[in-house]
Design an enzyme around this catalytic site. Structure first.
Site, PDB file in Angstrom:
ATOM      1  N   CYS A 227      28.038  42.750  27.580  1.00 39.90           N
ATOM      2  CA  CYS A 227      26.812  41.947  27.596  1.00 39.90           C
ATOM      3  C   CYS A 227      27.063  40.456  27.816  1.00 39.90           C
ATOM      4  CB  CYS A 227      26.048  42.152  26.294  1.00 39.90           C
ATOM      5  SG  CYS A 227      25.726  43.883  25.910  1.00 39.90           S
TER       6      CYS A 227
ATOM      7  N   HIS B 277      21.381  36.514  26.056  1.00 43.38           N
ATOM      8  CA  HIS B 277      21.460  37.924  26.418  1.00 43.38           C
ATOM      9  C   HIS B 277      20.215  38.637  25.909  1.00 43.38           C
ATOM     10  CE1 HIS B 277      22.458  42.044  26.777  1.00 43.38           C
ATOM     11  NE2 HIS B 277      22.735  42.213  25.497  1.00 43.38           N
TER      12      HIS B 277
ATOM     13  N   ASN C  79      17.424  46.096  27.700  1.00 43.18           N
ATOM     14  CA  ASN C  79      18.786  45.548  27.646  1.00 43.18           C
ATOM     15  C   ASN C  79      19.542  46.023  28.884  1.00 43.18           C
ATOM     16  OD1 ASN C  79      21.492  44.992  27.160  1.00 43.18           O
ATOM     17  ND2 ASN C  79      21.422  45.578  25.005  1.00 43.18           N
TER      18      ASN C  79
END
Length: 315
Positions: free
Chosen positions: A113, A241, A271
């Site tokens: 990530c 993020h 995500n």
């Protein structure tokens, strides 16, 4: 050693949209349950004919077009991804082949990530050293391919997509548009976010990640601002993020960026791992929510419990 800047950005998401109502037909969940816990409404899901390098190439092509450049202007391709199926050729080489980029240095970077902000720093350092003059930096992930769609704790989170930036060396005397990176990791807590096994599957310890992100990361993000010579109040936008709205909102508040636009693309994209930061940044630029030269904090965190952040100037 003149530094580098982002010349243009672009993003791509697959056409298929998966809603919370769709997920409620797959697992024991509901729109209200998902929104209240992670803030996600929809996510985009790639089909079997859309591998990671296809997502990456689509986003990169848009960034090139926005920069007014052709493929032969690029001499470095860096792709951040943790979901490429094949080990070789790597994703960067496949992107270069799709776009017709001649003879670039082509490398993949897997920091999950936090991948895009690591890749951006790597490109910036390479350009500063004079080893390249213009780079494509891409974050791309196909999280749907590493997800257990019977596990409601993870399948509600993920989406697929890509974001890209054209990064070029600054001219002599030009102020750098990419600030110094602040990066690191907590390797002894690497078990908190995982993509492992055969076949590989995404898993995480949600409460551990939440506590770490909301308590440990704010001072690190402020240090990234300090390294760029800015206070958090000077920021025009904050692009974290896009993991979970319940992490993004308190983290942005604790950083102290009181005047900044806070990217909340997680609500419509889920995500997307390494894709999340460039995807969200590209959308802010496309919608005109940030202007050319505006200072924006990018801060990636998550897998490996790694983090990396820097202040950039918008193209």
């Amino acid at each position: 050693m003149n530094g580098s800047r982002i010349a243009a950005v672009g993003h791509y998401q697959p056409a298929k949209v998966l809603t919370n109502e769709d997920l409620a037909g797959l697992v024991d969940t509901s729109d209200e349950w998902i929104r209240s816990r992670v803030g996600i409404r929809t996510r985009h899901i790639a089909g079997p004919e859309e591998p990671v390098d296809e997502l990456a190439a689509q986003a990169a092509a848009k960034a090139l077009a926005a920069a007014g450049l052709t493929a032969d202007a690029i001499d470095l391709v860096v792709v951040a991804t943790s979901t490429a199926v094949d080990r070789s050729p790597n994703t960067a080489a496949r992107v270069a082949a799709r776009l017709g980029i001649p003879r670039p240095a082509a490398l993949d970077l897997n920091v999950v990530c936090a991948g895009f902000t690591h890749a951006l720093a790597t490109a910036d350092h390479t350009l500063r050293a004079g080893a390249a003059s213009r780079a494509l930096v891409i974050g791309a992930d196909k999280m749907s391919e590493v997800t257990d769609w019977t596990d409601r704790s993870t399948c509600v989170l993920v989406g697929d997509g890509a974001g890209a930036a054209v990064v070029e060396a600054c001219a002599p005397g030009e102020e750098p548009g990419i600030g110094p990176v602040l990066w690191g990791s907590v390797p002894e807590m690497g078990h908190a976010v995982r993509i492992e096994g055969t076949p590989p599957r995404f898993a995480q310890e949600g409460q551990s990640v939440y506590r770490w992100a909301t308590t440990q990361l704010p001072p690190l993000a402020r240090r990234a601002c300090e390294k760029a010579g800015l206070a958090p109040e000077d920021l025009a936008a904050v692009v974290l993020h896009q993991a979970n709205l319940r992490i993004i909102e308190p983290l942005a508040e604790k950083i102290g960026a009181v005047r900044a636009v806070v990217a909340r693309d997680v609500t419509e994209s889920g995500n997307t791992s390494a894709a999340s930061i460039p995807l969200a940044l590209s959308k802010l630029v496309e919608r005109g929510e940030v202007g050319a030269g505006d200072p924006v904090l990018l801060f990636g965190f998550g897998g490996n419990l790694s983090y990396a952040g820097q202040v950039v100037r918008c193209p």
